[in-house]
Design a protein around this motif. Structure first.
Motif, PDB file in Angstrom:
ATOM      1  N   UNK A  48       0.828  -1.221   0.000  1.00 37.24           N
ATOM      2  CA  UNK A  48       0.000   0.000   0.000  1.00 37.24           C
ATOM      3  C   UNK A  48       0.857   1.262   0.000  1.00 37.24           C
ATOM      4  N   UNK A  49       1.931   1.241  -0.770  1.00 37.41           N
ATOM      5  CA  UNK A  49       2.764   2.427  -0.914  1.00 37.41           C
ATOM      6  C   UNK A  49       3.765   2.653   0.192  1.00 37.41           C
ATOM      7  N   UNK A  50       3.813   1.760   1.164  1.00 37.55           N
ATOM      8  CA  UNK A  50       4.742   1.892   2.281  1.00 37.55           C
ATOM      9  C   UNK A  50       5.712   0.716   2.316  1.00 37.55           C
ATOM     10  N   UNK A  51       6.908   0.962   2.837  1.00 37.35           N
ATOM     11  CA  UNK A  51       7.894  -0.102   2.949  1.00 37.35           C
ATOM     12  C   UNK A  51       7.568  -0.981   4.149  1.00 37.35           C
ATOM     13  N   UNK A  52       7.358  -2.266   3.867  1.00 37.88           N
ATOM     14  CA  UNK A  52       7.026  -3.220   4.929  1.00 37.88           C
ATOM     15  C   UNK A  52       8.238  -4.023   5.365  1.00 37.88           C
ATOM     16  N   UNK A  53       9.263  -4.050   4.544  1.00 40.00           N
ATOM     17  CA  UNK A  53      10.473  -4.796   4.891  1.00 40.00           C
ATOM     18  C   UNK A  53      11.596  -4.445   3.942  1.00 40.00           C
ATOM     19  N   UNK A  54      12.819  -4.520   4.444  1.00 47.79           N
ATOM     20  CA  UNK A  54      13.991  -4.187   3.638  1.00 47.79           C
ATOM     21  C   UNK A  54      15.161  -5.077   4.003  1.00 47.79           C
ATOM     22  N   UNK A  55      16.080  -5.205   3.054  1.00 47.41           N
ATOM     23  CA  UNK A  55      17.333  -5.911   3.320  1.00 47.41           C
ATOM     24  C   UNK A  55      18.381  -5.396   2.346  1.00 47.41           C
ATOM     25  N   UNK A  56      19.640  -5.507   2.729  1.00 44.49           N
ATOM     26  CA  UNK A  56      20.736  -5.048   1.869  1.00 44.49           C
ATOM     27  C   UNK A  56      21.930  -5.970   2.041  1.00 44.49           C
ATOM     28  N   UNK A  57      22.716  -6.088   0.969  1.00 46.38           N
ATOM     29  CA  UNK A  57      23.947  -6.877   0.994  1.00 46.38           C
ATOM     30  C   UNK A  57      25.023  -6.184   0.171  1.00 46.38           C
ATOM     31  N   UNK A  58      26.262  -6.468   0.526  1.00 45.66           N
ATOM     32  CA  UNK A  58      27.382  -5.939  -0.247  1.00 45.66           C
ATOM     33  C   UNK A  58      27.652  -6.870  -1.426  1.00 45.66           C
ATOM     34  N   UNK A  59      26.800  -6.737  -2.415  1.00 41.68           N
ATOM     35  CA  UNK A  59      26.967  -7.479  -3.658  1.00 41.68           C
ATOM     36  C   UNK A  59      26.453  -6.586  -4.784  1.00 41.68           C
ATOM     37  N   UNK A  60      27.225  -6.538  -5.874  1.00 42.86           N
ATOM     38  CA  UNK A  60      26.832  -5.681  -6.989  1.00 42.86           C
ATOM     39  C   UNK A  60      27.552  -6.104  -8.249  1.00 42.86           C
ATOM     40  N   UNK A  61      27.494  -5.256  -9.263  1.00 40.31           N
ATOM     41  CA  UNK A  61      28.067  -5.651 -10.547  1.00 40.31           C
ATOM     42  C   UNK A  61      29.593  -5.717 -10.504  1.00 40.31           C
ATOM     43  N   UNK A  62      30.200  -5.122  -9.482  1.00 39.90           N
ATOM     44  CA  UNK A  62      31.650  -5.266  -9.339  1.00 39.90           C
ATOM     45  C   UNK A  62      32.031  -6.732  -9.190  1.00 39.90           C
ATOM     46  N   UNK A  63      31.174  -7.510  -8.545  1.00 42.07           N
ATOM     47  CA  UNK A  63      31.458  -8.936  -8.370  1.00 42.07           C
ATOM     48  C   UNK A  63      31.501  -9.654  -9.712  1.00 42.07           C
ATOM     49  N   UNK A  64      30.638  -9.241 -10.642  1.00 39.53           N
ATOM     50  CA  UNK A  64      30.672  -9.815 -11.988  1.00 39.53           C
ATOM     51  C   UNK A  64      31.969  -9.445 -12.687  1.00 39.53           C
ATOM     52  N   UNK A  65      32.379  -8.184 -12.518  1.00 40.90           N
ATOM     53  CA  UNK A  65      33.617  -7.738 -13.162  1.00 40.90           C
ATOM     54  C   UNK A  65      34.823  -8.510 -12.637  1.00 40.90           C
ATOM     55  N   UNK A  66      34.824  -8.793 -11.340  1.00 40.39           N
ATOM     56  CA  UNK A  66      35.960  -9.473 -10.713  1.00 40.39           C
ATOM     57  C   UNK A  66      35.989 -10.954 -11.065  1.00 40.39           C
ATOM     58  N   UNK A  67      34.826 -11.608 -10.979  1.00 36.23           N
ATOM     59  CA  UNK A  67      34.775 -13.065 -11.157  1.00 36.23           C
ATOM     60  C   UNK A  67      34.569 -13.495 -12.602  1.00 36.23           C
ATOM     61  N   UNK A  68      34.042 -12.589 -13.435  1.00 38.72           N
ATOM     62  CA  UNK A  68      33.729 -12.966 -14.800  1.00 38.72           C
ATOM     63  C   UNK A  68      32.472 -13.800 -14.914  1.00 38.72           C
ATOM     64  N   UNK A  69      31.739 -13.920 -13.814  1.00 34.89           N
ATOM     65  CA  UNK A  69      30.516 -14.716 -13.785  1.00 34.89           C
ATOM     66  C   UNK A  69      29.423 -13.940 -13.054  1.00 34.89           C
ATOM     67  N   UNK A  70      28.167 -14.156 -13.450  1.00 34.40           N
ATOM     68  CA  UNK A  70      27.045 -13.499 -12.798  1.00 34.40           C
ATOM     69  C   UNK A  70      26.483 -14.321 -11.640  1.00 34.40           C
ATOM     70  N   UNK A  71      27.109 -15.452 -11.358  1.00 32.51           N
ATOM     71  CA  UNK A  71      26.580 -16.362 -10.341  1.00 32.51           C
ATOM     72  C   UNK A  71      26.517 -15.703  -8.962  1.00 32.51           C
ATOM     73  N   UNK A  72      27.573 -14.992  -8.566  1.00 34.75           N
ATOM     74  CA  UNK A  72      27.586 -14.366  -7.243  1.00 34.75           C
ATOM     75  C   UNK A  72      26.526 -13.281  -7.140  1.00 34.75           C
ATOM     76  N   UNK A  73      26.345 -12.530  -8.214  1.00 34.58           N
ATOM     77  CA  UNK A  73      25.320 -11.484  -8.212  1.00 34.58           C
ATOM     78  C   UNK A  73      23.928 -12.098  -8.127  1.00 34.58           C
ATOM     79  N   UNK A  74      23.692 -13.144  -8.900  1.00 34.03           N
ATOM     80  CA  UNK A  74      22.396 -13.833  -8.833  1.00 34.03           C
ATOM     81  C   UNK A  74      22.122 -14.333  -7.422  1.00 34.03           C
TER      82      UNK A  74
END
Length: 332
Positions: A20-46
């Motif tokens: 209903x337009x309001x945030x009911x839950x949130x979460x965050x992790x230190x994972x982003x496209x840099x991980x793809x650049x480093x590993x050459x794979x999208x598995x960690x990002x997925x």
């Protein structure tokens, strides 16, 4: 309809669950496209996005079956993300951005299709030395900008300041279109200079802990007069031969770097900002206050200056993604 929004950047991913337009839950992790650049794979990002979704659902006390729509924005649509979408060319309004959204099924992330919001780039073609400075692009800041256009009711030429590792300055015209953007490395520069150069010992706590207006303005004036590199070294001189404390020296550095950003706004060909343009400043409290102090005494910034509070800039990415999706008929 319960909506789940994914905001993936270079190094972090944030997931929000909306009811209903309001945030009911949130979460965050230190994972982003840099991980793809480093590993050459999208598995960690997925994996990272999938696990962040699970965490966000848990905080909202919901199951996957309770979610009616999943929206994603940010670097997740880049070539190192999970669904590459070309940038939309500015100028573009929210309807144009909505029309460029794409749907993709990523079974390693979510059981149903996800809708992705593309980024925006400046309208510059055949890039070379003669025009490369006019080119710029963003992925993620476009939804944040449209969120602020909606929240603030912007209907006049405005530059929105989104400071961070890569500080973005987004130009909005009177028709509520994104005209273009310009990017600096302000945040990364501050971090590297404060922690990985000879100035580390002069700055102690690294970043400024509170604003010292005199030192902030002095740093900006120094960089304008003698260049950023020499202004930065002046921090060491102030440490070795003067009586200023670490916070004062950190303010001098902050002023030098942010003052250089203001020179960008005055001189860059990437966006058109003229005196009288409205100026909307977001970001962390210290950065907001610092930028506001720098522009208040500068005649170039003669338009209305709006410094956002924490509530006004909360959950911009999710709010903006939903606003764009609404124009596509994907959200109520």
């Amino acid at each position: 309809m319960n909506i789940l929004t994914i905001d993936t950047g270079t190094t972090n991913t944030r997931v929000s669950v909306w009811q209903d337009g309001n945030v009911a839950g949130q979460a965050a992790r230190q994972v982003g496209v840099r991980d793809t650049a480093i590993t050459g794979s999208k598995a960690k990002l997925e994996e990272g996005v999938r696990e962040t979704i699970a965490d966000a659902l848990a905080t909202a006390s919901l199951d996957a079956a309770d979610i009616g729509r999943v929206l994603a924005s940010g670097m997740i649509t880049s070539n190192m993300g999970l669904c590459e979408i070309p940038h939309v060319v500015a100028a573009v309004d929210i309807d144009g951005l909505a029309g460029a959204m794409r749907e993709a099924h990523l079974p390693n992330v979510w059981h149903d299709p996800i809708w992705f919001v593309p980024g925006v780039r400046n309208a510059v073609e055949h890039i070379g030395l003669h025009n490369c400075e006019a080119m710029d692009m963003m992925r993620g800041e476009e939804v944040e900008s449209f969120a602020l256009v909606e929240r603030l009711g912007l209907d006049e030429p405005t530059v929105i300041v989104l400071p961070g590792s890569h500080s973005k300055f987004v130009s909005i015209d009177a028709a509520r279109r994104i005209e273009g953007c310009v990017t600096t490395l302000a945040g990364e520069l501050l971090h590297v200079i404060s922690h990985d150069t000879i100035l580390a010992s002069s700055l102690k706590e690294g970043f400024a802990q509170r604003i010292d207006a005199e030192m902030l303005l002095a740093g900006a004036a120094s960089a304008k007069k003698i260049g950023l590199g020499r202004a930065c070294f002046s921090v060491r001189i102030l440490d070795q031969f003067a009586v200023y404390d670490a916070n004062a020296r950190a303010n001098f550095l902050l002023g030098a770097v942010l003052g250089s950003d203001l020179l960008t706004l005055k001189n860059s060909s990437a966006i058109r900002m003229s005196p009288g343009t409205r100026f909307v400043v977001s970001g962390k409290p210290i950065l907001r206050e610092a930028i506001a102090r720098l522009v208040e005494g500068d005649d170039f910034f003669s338009g209305t200056v709006t410094v956002l509070g924490d509530d006004e800039q909360r959950d911009l990415a999710g709010h903006g993604a939903i606003a764009v999706a609404r124009r596509r008929g994907l959200a109520g």
